[in-house]
Design an enzyme around this catalytic site. Structure first.
Site, PDB file in Angstrom:
ATOM      1  CB  SER A   1      40.322 -50.380  18.587  1.00 25.03           C
ATOM      2  OG  SER A   1      39.395 -49.967  17.608  1.00 25.03           O
TER       3      SER A   1
ATOM      4  CB  THR B   1      44.236 -46.598  14.785  1.00 27.31           C
ATOM      5  OG1 THR B   1      44.320 -45.587  15.776  1.00 27.31           O
ATOM      6  CG2 THR B   1      44.556 -47.951  15.404  1.00 27.31           C
TER       7      THR B   1
ATOM      8  CE  LYS C   1      44.861 -42.395  12.629  1.00 27.04           C
ATOM      9  NZ  LYS C   1      44.029 -41.304  13.111  1.00 27.04           N
TER      10      LYS C   1
ATOM     11  CG  ASP D   1      41.338 -39.147  11.691  1.00 26.01           C
ATOM     12  OD1 ASP D   1      40.535 -39.985  12.126  1.00 26.01           O
ATOM     13  OD2 ASP D   1      42.559 -39.367  11.547  1.00 26.01           O
TER      14      ASP D   1
ATOM     15  N   GLY E   1      49.494 -34.686  14.166  1.00 25.55           N
ATOM     16  CA  GLY E   1      48.617 -35.279  13.155  1.00 25.55           C
ATOM     17  C   GLY E   1      47.164 -34.863  13.317  1.00 25.55           C
TER      18      GLY E   1
ATOM     19  CE1 TYR F   1      39.144 -40.185  21.281  1.00 25.84           C
ATOM     20  CE2 TYR F   1      38.473 -41.913  22.797  1.00 25.84           C
ATOM     21  CZ  TYR F   1      39.156 -41.507  21.673  1.00 25.84           C
ATOM     22  OH  TYR F   1      39.865 -42.431  20.934  1.00 25.84           O
TER      23      TYR F   1
ATOM     24  N   GLY G   1      35.104 -34.546  22.787  1.00 27.01           N
ATOM     25  CA  GLY G   1      36.006 -35.272  21.890  1.00 27.01           C
ATOM     26  C   GLY G   1      35.406 -36.536  21.304  1.00 27.01           C
TER      27      GLY G   1
END
Ligand code: ATR
Length: 279
Positions: free
Chosen positions: A19, A64, A68, A104, A130, A216, A237
């Site tokens: 992360s 995360t 979620k 998000d 999601g 990304y 992204g």
């Protein structure tokens, strides 16, 4: 400096080692001289983790993968947005009451709106998981016409019905995408290590379109490379990630996020890593 008044924020996930949120949040706290700190916790037992975090008075929590959805069961209040999307990625501890929301969709919407308006535009939404739900939510807020495409057609149809979208098709039926204004990829196709794959072929992209790939890692996915080759507009992204984290920062601190500071951390990490990273 960390002291007895420091407010602790964190991210929980599993795995969470990749992360970028701790670096992004901490750099922003430092820049604005806020007495905050941000840590990452690898969590398997969500319910117990929340009890612990609440007991310790943790100020806010970013959530995360894979928590979620499950986490929604244990919160005191969830706002309408997160309820509709069906996922919570942000929790604020309001004096012992845990309030869940979702940023998000704001990340995706802000990234797209940097490049184009959305009202009345025809959007091909690739995927029905999601991430697709967050993007679909934002798009319908802006009155875009959304056509969803998914490998598993049943999931596309379900998403269309739930969000009242304009169309649902299988991945074998992509030709209509060439008539759309915007293409958004929310599938994981093209993510490291499958960097030579694109969810759609080069031929259906054209120079009038905007292509947004929420993948990304790598930054220049095959789909983004195709879009560049066809001289289409592109949205990276990492922008969704940046703006989603920035919104969380604002909810956690009440201050405007120092976007350049956060973006530098993000870009530096994306350049130096050969593996998928998280927000
Ligand atoms: P996320 O929360 O990131 O959206 P997800 O809920 O697991 O993750 O959804 C992943 C999406 O990527 C799904 O739409 C999935 O299609 P299916 O519903 O058919 O599984 C899509 N996806 C993943 N791998 C894919 C592939 N190789 N080709 C096409 N679509 C793929």
């Amino acid at each position: 400096m960390i002291n007895s008044k420091t407010k602790l924020c964190c991210i929980i996930g599993n795995p969470v080692e990749h992360s970028l949120s701790p670096q992004m949040h901490n750099a922003a706290y430092e820049y604005l001289h806020l007495n905050y700190a941000f840590l990452a916790f690898r969590v398997t037992d969500v319910k117990s983790a929340l009890v612990g975090l609440k007991t310790l008075g943790v100020k806010a929590i970013s959530v995360t993968i894979p928590h979620k959805l499950e986490i929604m069961k244990y919160l005191d209040k969830i706002d309408e947005v997160a309820t509709k999307i069906g996922a919570v990625n942000t929790i604020i501890n309001n004096n012992g009451k845990l309030f869940g929301t979702n940023t998000d969709w704001i990340g995706a919407l802000t990234a797209l709106e940097e490049k184009t308006t959305l009202s009345g535009k025809k959007v091909a939404l690739l995927g029905s998981g999601g991430a697709a739900r967050s993007v679909a939510y934002g798009l319908i807020q802006r009155k875009a016409h959304v056509f969803v495409f998914n490998r598993t057609i049943d999931k596309a149809i379900k998403l269309k019905q739930e969000f009242d979208l304009n169309g649902a098709s299988a991945f074998t039926d992509l030709s209509s995408i060439s008539t759309m204004d915007i293409i958004v990829n929310t599938t994981s196709v093209g993510m490291i290590p499958d960097i030579d794959k694109s969810p759609i072929p080069l031929q259906i992209i054209n120079s009038k379109q905007i292509v947004f790939d929420i993948v990304y890692t790598p930054n220049d996915t095959k789909l983004i490379q195709y879009a560049k080759e066809k001289k289409a507009g592109i949205v990276y992204g990492h922008k969704m990630l940046l703006y989603g984290v920035a919104k969380q920062f604002e909810l956690f601190t009440g201050k405007e996020a120092p976007l350049d500071i956060m973006k530098n951390i993000l870009i530096t990490n994306l350049r130096s890593h050969g593996q998928p990273l998280l927000g």
